[in-house]
Design a protein around this motif. Structure first.
Motif, PDB file in Angstrom:
ATOM      1  N   VAL A 204      18.294  15.927  31.663  1.00 14.28           N
ATOM      2  CA  VAL A 204      17.296  15.749  30.606  1.00 14.28           C
ATOM      3  C   VAL A 204      16.369  14.588  30.947  1.00 14.28           C
ATOM      4  O   VAL A 204      15.154  14.649  30.762  1.00 14.28           O
ATOM      5  CB  VAL A 204      18.009  15.525  29.251  1.00 14.28           C
ATOM      6  CG1 VAL A 204      17.045  14.949  28.215  1.00 14.28           C
ATOM      7  CG2 VAL A 204      18.603  16.831  28.740  1.00 14.28           C
TER       8      VAL A 204
ATOM      9  N   LEU B 136      24.160  16.332  31.667  1.00 19.13           N
ATOM     10  CA  LEU B 136      23.030  16.653  30.796  1.00 19.13           C
ATOM     11  C   LEU B 136      22.072  15.468  30.663  1.00 19.13           C
ATOM     12  O   LEU B 136      20.849  15.640  30.708  1.00 19.13           O
ATOM     13  CB  LEU B 136      23.536  17.065  29.410  1.00 19.13           C
ATOM     14  CG  LEU B 136      24.170  18.454  29.331  1.00 19.13           C
ATOM     15  CD1 LEU B 136      24.789  18.693  27.967  1.00 19.13           C
ATOM     16  CD2 LEU B 136      23.125  19.533  29.621  1.00 19.13           C
TER      17      LEU B 136
ATOM     18  N   GLU C 100      28.344  15.627  29.625  1.00 16.76           N
ATOM     19  CA  GLU C 100      27.385  14.704  29.023  1.00 16.76           C
ATOM     20  C   GLU C 100      26.603  13.950  30.102  1.00 16.76           C
ATOM     21  O   GLU C 100      25.375  13.838  30.028  1.00 16.76           O
ATOM     22  CB  GLU C 100      28.118  13.728  28.109  1.00 16.76           C
ATOM     23  CG  GLU C 100      27.153  12.875  27.286  1.00 16.76           C
ATOM     24  CD  GLU C 100      27.883  11.916  26.344  1.00 16.76           C
ATOM     25  OE1 GLU C 100      28.965  12.284  25.863  1.00 16.76           O
ATOM     26  OE2 GLU C 100      27.354  10.808  26.120  1.00 16.76           O
TER      27      GLU C 100
END
Ligand SMILES: [Zn+2]
Length: 260
Positions: free
Chosen positions: A85, A81, A78
């Motif tokens: 992102v 990412l 997480e």
């Protein structure tokens, strides 16, 4: 064979014990061979059962270990990412936010829900559609295809403009909320246009009732039947209600900003 009695307990154990005693006094009996066979068979299965239970215990430990391992790796994934992102999304300026953003909205309460200018909210989550183009991809549009203002769920950064622009002389029949904005979020100077918004705190002002809540079920009730939910709450409308709303929603916002 013949030593299986020690493993039996209770009524069966007592019977076996008594049988052995009788066997010693009386000598061999017709049933001896069959009894020995069944006792041995039970003992054999008991050992297999113990072995199976030991394996289950080991598997339980392994399963718990795997749950912990997965959870640790998912947390790393997480973080990774969110980082990618955020970094790449910023480079492309596509507005997709990995963290929810917070904004404010105002609705007029009517019989069927919370009237949010363009659409009525009947649930506490709203997903944007482009009413101008009908196109569902990359909503809210940021390429001007649906006009200057553009589509998306609108929310302001500050409460004051909401009060100033939308309340006018209205003294009741409205609700003000803190919304969490997710998905694609386009930022403007004074607010946002989001793909998805969820009401996380709501203050509603009825004819003679007032309710402020962060409880998702109470928020859902207010969206479903605003005036009815407000009458049920029975809370008296305080004087200086705008200040009260501002203190409540600002506190909710600050607490949530503290979490992230
Ligand atoms: Zn659009």
């Amino acid at each position: 064979m013949g030593q299986g009695g020690a493993e039996q307990s209770g009524r069966l154990g007592e019977l076996l014990q008594r049988y052995r005693e009788l066997q010693e006094e009386f000598g061999p009996m017709d049933e001896d061979a069959l009894i020995d066979k069944v006792v041995a068979s039970v003992a054999h299965r008991r050992r297999r059962l113990e072995s199976a239970l030991a394996q289950i215990a080991e598997l339980d430990i392994e399963a718990q270990w795997l749950v912990d391992e997965i959870s640790g790796r998912e947390q790393s994934l997480e973080l990774l990412l969110v980082d990618v992102v955020r970094r790449v999304g910023r480079m492309l300026e596509d507005g997709w936010s990995p963290d929810p953003l917070l904004g404010f909205r105002l609705w007029i309460m009517n019989g069927s829900g919370l009237d949010g200018a363009k659409v009525t909210w009947r649930t506490r989550v709203m997903t944007a559609t482009c009413l101008t183009t009908g196109e569902a991809d990359s909503v809210p549009h940021s390429d001007g295809r649906c006009g200057r203002l553009g589509c998306g769920v609108y929310a302001t950064k500050e409460l004051d403009p909401l009060f100033a622009q939308h309340l006018n002389a209205r003294s009741h029949g409205y609700a003000v909320g803190l919304v969490e904005l997710t998905g694609k979020v386009v930022e403007h100077e004074h607010g946002f246009r989001a793909e998805r918004a969820e009401i996380v705190a709501l203050a509603a002002v009825g004819v003679d009732g007032y309710l402020e809540t962060e409880d998702p079920d109470e928020v859902a009730d207010l969206c479903d039947a605003p005036e009815a939910a407000l009458r049920l709450s029975g809370g008296l409308r305080p004087s200086g209600v705008l200040g009260r709303i501002e203190r409540f929603l600002t506190a909710c916002q600050e607490r949530r900003l503290g979490w992230t």
